[in-house]
Design a protein around this motif. Structure first.
Motif, PDB file in Angstrom:
ATOM      1  N   UNK A 159      79.997 -80.436   9.382  1.00  0.00           N
ATOM      2  CA  UNK A 159      79.809 -80.046  10.977  1.00  0.00           C
ATOM      3  C   UNK A 159      80.832 -80.830  11.585  1.00  0.00           C
ATOM      4  N   UNK A 160      81.017 -80.469  12.773  1.00  0.00           N
ATOM      5  CA  UNK A 160      81.940 -80.783  13.719  1.00  0.00           C
ATOM      6  C   UNK A 160      81.323 -81.316  15.315  1.00  0.00           C
ATOM      7  N   UNK A 161      80.137 -81.458  15.175  1.00  0.00           N
ATOM      8  CA  UNK A 161      79.573 -81.939  16.641  1.00  0.00           C
ATOM      9  C   UNK A 161      80.206 -82.882  17.228  1.00  0.00           C
ATOM     10  N   UNK A 162      80.875 -84.101  16.733  1.00  0.00           N
ATOM     11  CA  UNK A 162      81.404 -84.996  17.323  1.00  0.00           C
ATOM     12  C   UNK A 162      82.672 -84.689  17.934  1.00  0.00           C
ATOM     13  N   UNK A 163      83.301 -83.463  17.529  1.00  0.00           N
ATOM     14  CA  UNK A 163      84.704 -83.214  18.024  1.00  0.00           C
ATOM     15  C   UNK A 163      84.338 -83.096  19.770  1.00  0.00           C
ATOM     16  N   UNK A 164      83.285 -82.360  19.976  1.00  0.00           N
ATOM     17  CA  UNK A 164      83.201 -82.397  21.575  1.00  0.00           C
ATOM     18  C   UNK A 164      83.541 -83.654  22.299  1.00  0.00           C
ATOM     19  N   UNK A 165      82.942 -84.823  21.615  1.00  0.00           N
ATOM     20  CA  UNK A 165      83.272 -85.802  22.552  1.00  0.00           C
ATOM     21  C   UNK A 165      84.442 -86.839  22.163  1.00  0.00           C
ATOM     22  N   UNK A 166      84.936 -86.510  20.910  1.00  0.00           N
ATOM     23  CA  UNK A 166      86.174 -87.357  20.732  1.00  0.00           C
ATOM     24  C   UNK A 166      87.541 -86.807  20.746  1.00  0.00           C
ATOM     25  N   UNK A 167      87.526 -85.778  21.408  1.00  0.00           N
ATOM     26  CA  UNK A 167      88.828 -84.852  21.612  1.00  0.00           C
ATOM     27  C   UNK A 167      89.848 -85.618  22.704  1.00  0.00           C
ATOM     28  N   UNK A 168      90.840 -85.944  22.527  1.00  0.00           N
ATOM     29  CA  UNK A 168      91.852 -86.771  23.345  1.00  0.00           C
ATOM     30  C   UNK A 168      91.380 -86.657  25.112  1.00  0.00           C
ATOM     31  N   UNK A 169      91.159 -87.438  25.655  1.00  0.00           N
ATOM     32  CA  UNK A 169      90.906 -87.456  27.124  1.00  0.00           C
ATOM     33  C   UNK A 169      89.438 -86.867  27.152  1.00  0.00           C
ATOM     34  N   UNK A 170      88.842 -86.814  26.171  1.00  0.00           N
ATOM     35  CA  UNK A 170      87.432 -86.101  26.543  1.00  0.00           C
ATOM     36  C   UNK A 170      86.399 -87.467  26.924  1.00  0.00           C
ATOM     37  N   UNK A 171      85.135 -87.032  26.599  1.00  0.00           N
ATOM     38  CA  UNK A 171      83.954 -88.047  26.934  1.00  0.00           C
ATOM     39  C   UNK A 171      83.897 -89.315  26.475  1.00  0.00           C
ATOM     40  N   UNK A 172      84.465 -89.659  25.245  1.00  0.00           N
ATOM     41  CA  UNK A 172      84.338 -90.918  24.593  1.00  0.00           C
ATOM     42  C   UNK A 172      85.527 -91.568  25.209  1.00  0.00           C
TER      43      UNK A 172
END
Length: 210
Positions: A159-172
């Motif tokens: 899966x790719x659930x973490x992509x939402x958080x780790x995208x450049x400039x994202x929440x992480x």
């Protein structure tokens, strides 16, 4: 739910038996918190891991509940025992405690347990936690442990659930950048967070097999 010392419900012995027991020169909860069991060549590794496996297999659900109803040391220890023992019946309890974030330190152990359970349901809990707490750049709870666990589950579940958080400039990135001293710290990169969670879980897999 109010916090209760285990002795108030007839389980006063569980703190000494499971939390502060010494398999090294430190109480068990400190060895778990520090991660020293994962360090190569640790003198007490064999005794520590053998006792942890035994306790994870024999501790009762009532004893675990007594530990989970108290403070961070007992909750941290209980969550490790739950994770090592694969006690998936505690999934909802772990979810409630993680999302409440009532204490520091114990949340990383909840994330370990969820990573060990290894299902889509566990990934959803971790994603819900990150959705709630990553936007809070003023709060430093267990966001790194949760992201590392979610990245591990993504890899195992495809899966790719973490992509939402780790995208450049994202929440992480926003969470890390809120504190200047974290920006260049390699320990806070997604790759390193996943490596650390992999180390914990793979080592626990080895304990269970042996």
């Amino acid at each position: 739910m109010p916090f209760q010392h285990p002795e108030e419900i007839g389980y006063g012995y569980v703190i000494e038996r499971y939390v502060t027991r010494k398999d090294s020169d430190h109480p068990r909860y400190r060895d778990l918190q520090s991660g020293r069991a994962l360090r190569p060549g640790w003198l007490h590794a064999e005794r520590f891991t053998r006792h942890l496996i035994d306790d994870a297999a024999t501790i009762t659900d009532a004893e675990l509940e007594a530990l989970l109803g108290y403070e961070w040391r007992s909750r941290l220890t209980a969550a490790w025992l739950i994770g090592v023992g694969g006690r998936t019946t505690f999934r909802e309890r772990i979810e409630d405690l993680l999302l409440a974030s009532e204490f520091c330190f114990s949340g990383s152990a909840y994330c370990f347990a969820l990573a060990r359970f290894g299902t889509h349901a566990d990934a959803e809990i971790l994603a819900s936690y990150l959705d709630r707490y990553l936007p809070r750049t003023d709060l430093r709870y267990d966001q790194p442990a949760a992201l590392g666990a979610l990245l591990r589950l993504d890899a195992h579940l495809g899966t790719h659930r973490a992509d939402h958080f780790t995208q450049p400039g994202g929440l992480w990135d926003q969470w890390v950048n809120a504190l200047a001293h974290l920006r260049a710290d390699p320990a806070y990169t997604p790759a390193e967070l996943r490596r650390w969670k992999d180390s914990q879980c793979d080592f626990a897999d080895g304990w269970s097999r042996s």
